[in-house]
Design a protein around this motif. Structure first.
Motif, short mmCIF file in Angstrom:
data_model
loop_
_atom_site.label_atom_id
_atom_site.label_comp_id
_atom_site.label_asym_id
_atom_site.label_seq_id
_atom_site.Cartn_x
_atom_site.Cartn_y
_atom_site.Cartn_z
N THR A 226 4.72 -0.74 -4.49
CA THR A 226 3.32 -0.81 -4.06
C THR A 226 3.18 -1.47 -2.68
O THR A 226 2.59 -0.88 -1.78
CB THR A 226 2.49 -1.55 -5.11
N PRO A 227 3.69 -2.68 -2.46
CA PRO A 227 3.56 -3.26 -1.11
C PRO A 227 4.49 -2.61 -0.09
O PRO A 227 4.14 -2.47 1.09
CB PRO A 227 3.91 -4.74 -1.33
N CYS A 228 5.68 -2.20 -0.54
CA CYS A 228 6.62 -1.61 0.42
C CYS A 228 6.12 -0.28 0.97
O CYS A 228 6.33 0.03 2.15
CB CYS A 228 7.98 -1.44 -0.24
N TRP B 170 5.40 2.98 5.19
CA TRP B 170 5.02 4.31 5.68
C TRP B 170 3.52 4.44 5.96
O TRP B 170 3.14 5.24 6.83
CB TRP B 170 5.47 5.42 4.74
N TYR B 171 2.66 3.68 5.29
CA TYR B 171 1.24 3.83 5.64
C TYR B 171 0.90 3.09 6.93
O TYR B 171 0.22 3.65 7.80
CB TYR B 171 0.34 3.31 4.51
N ARG B 172 1.37 1.86 7.07
CA ARG B 172 1.08 1.13 8.32
C ARG B 172 1.70 1.80 9.54
O ARG B 172 1.08 1.85 10.61
CB ARG B 172 1.57 -0.31 8.20
N GLN C 60 10.56 8.62 0.65
CA GLN C 60 9.54 8.45 -0.38
C GLN C 60 9.30 9.75 -1.15
O GLN C 60 9.13 9.73 -2.38
CB GLN C 60 8.24 7.99 0.27
N VAL C 61 9.28 10.87 -0.46
CA VAL C 61 9.11 12.16 -1.15
C VAL C 61 10.29 12.42 -2.08
O VAL C 61 10.12 12.92 -3.21
CB VAL C 61 8.96 13.29 -0.11
#
Length: 345
Positions: A207-209, A214-216, A240-241
């Motif tokens: 969740t935090p990683c 990848w979102y930031r 991640q995919v």
């Protein structure tokens, strides 16, 4: 012989043509008609309502009492040409398109003005304060990031960044559902304790990683048009995919309620098996949506003018501008200079 005494060359006496009975009768009829018309004209007074007998002899047109009367309306003798109608429609459609573009420009101008006012207010107040995660004020740990898509991201990229943020939230919800699914599986089958423990680890770790890794990066890439952050996002998101695909498969002992684990759980409990099937469907949907968004972000990346050379330049500039790196480089340089000086002595 008297019959032969007449002269054949002498003309007989001609009779008067005006004394012919038909001509005389015609003259009398014409004279009588002219005299009657002259008498009628002498009796007619144009300044009175009376009309001559010749005119009064014609009866007026009959009018039905109470019949509605309509005003005279001029009607065109022919219809307008057909080719003029599409031009009217085309002009109407063009006006609507111009109005829509004008409204869009006004909306963008208002958005830019709002962002400018927010930036001015933030600069006046001494900088932007972190607002994510939205924790209560009395919480011992405060927010770690500043997150506002409407302020940081250009208008043409805001929709994509918002979708990526919602995808991250969906990722978090899927991990939570996986945690509940493994817990239910552990309740009906005590031998699945390892899956439940790994599900807790994946929820606390991913969740935090995922937000940081990848979102930031994609948020910062669209914010500052950074090639280096785009490459970081692509590298991490591909991994991640791949994790999403493995979770969708759901091999037993991996802490994921994928399709294999769901089919295995159906043999133990139908209710828990249905729950794990739903979790497997969430993992599959997440993998598909992530692949679609990866392609979309990559297509937008190609239109921004970013490149691998720019990423290298940004990395070098970032490393050289880092104070820690500068201090370490200065320390190493001074030590190397001192060692060379001692050797020369």
């Amino acid at each position: 012989m008297s019959e032969h005494d007449s002269n054949a060359f002498t003309e007989p006496e001609l009779s008067n043509p005006f004394q012919d009975p038909s001509v005389t009768q015609a003259r009398q009829t014409t004279t009588t008609t002219a005299t009657a018309m002259a008498a009628r004209l002498e009796e007619y007074n144009p300044f009175t309502d009376a009309k001559p007998a010749a005119m009064a002899s014609k009866p007026p047109p009959a009018v039905t009492p109470g019949a509605p009367t309509q005003p005279a309306i001029m009607k065109p003798t022919e219809e307008p040409p057909v080719y003029s109608q599409p031009r009217v429609q085309e002009s109407t459609g063009g006006a609507g398109e111009l109005l829509r573009r004008q409204e869009e420009l006004e909306r963008k101008a208002a958005e830019l003005d709002r962002r400018e006012r927010e930036m001015q207010s933030l600069s006046a107040s001494g900088g932007r304060k972190n607002n994510w995660p939205p924790l209560p004020e009395k919480f011992p740990v405060g927010p770690c990031f500043y997150h506002d898509v409407t302020v940081d991201i250009p208008v043409e990229y805001q929709k994509t960044v918002k979708i990526m943020y919602y995808l991250w939230m969906f990722h978090t919800g899927t991990l939570l559902a996986n945690l509940l699914g493994t817990l239910a599986w552990f309740c009906v089958d005590p031998g699945r304790g390892a899956d439940f423990g790994l599900a807790i680890l994946w929820f606390l770790l991913f969740t935090p990683c995922s937000f940081v890794c990848w979102y930031r990066p994609v948020y910062g890439a669209f914010k500052s048009d950074s090639s280096f952050r785009f490459f970081v996002f692509f590298f991490v998101y591909v991994c991640q995919v791949g994790v999403y695909v493995l979770q969708s498969v759901g091999l037993p002992g991996w802490g994921a309620c994928g399709w294999v684990s769901a089919l295995t759980c159906l043999n133990v409990s139908i209710a828990v098996g249905v729950l794990t099937v739903l979790v497997a469907a969430l993992f599959t949907a997440q993998a598909v949506m992530s692949l679609v968004m990866f392609k979309k972000v990559h297509a937008m990346y190609r239109t921004t003018g970013a490149s691998f050379q720019k990423a290298q330049q940004e990395l070098a500039a970032g490393v050289m501008s880092n104070k820690t790196v500068q201090t370490a480089a200065a320390t190493a340089g001074s030590k190397a200079a001192q060692g060379a000086f001692k050797e020369s002595i």
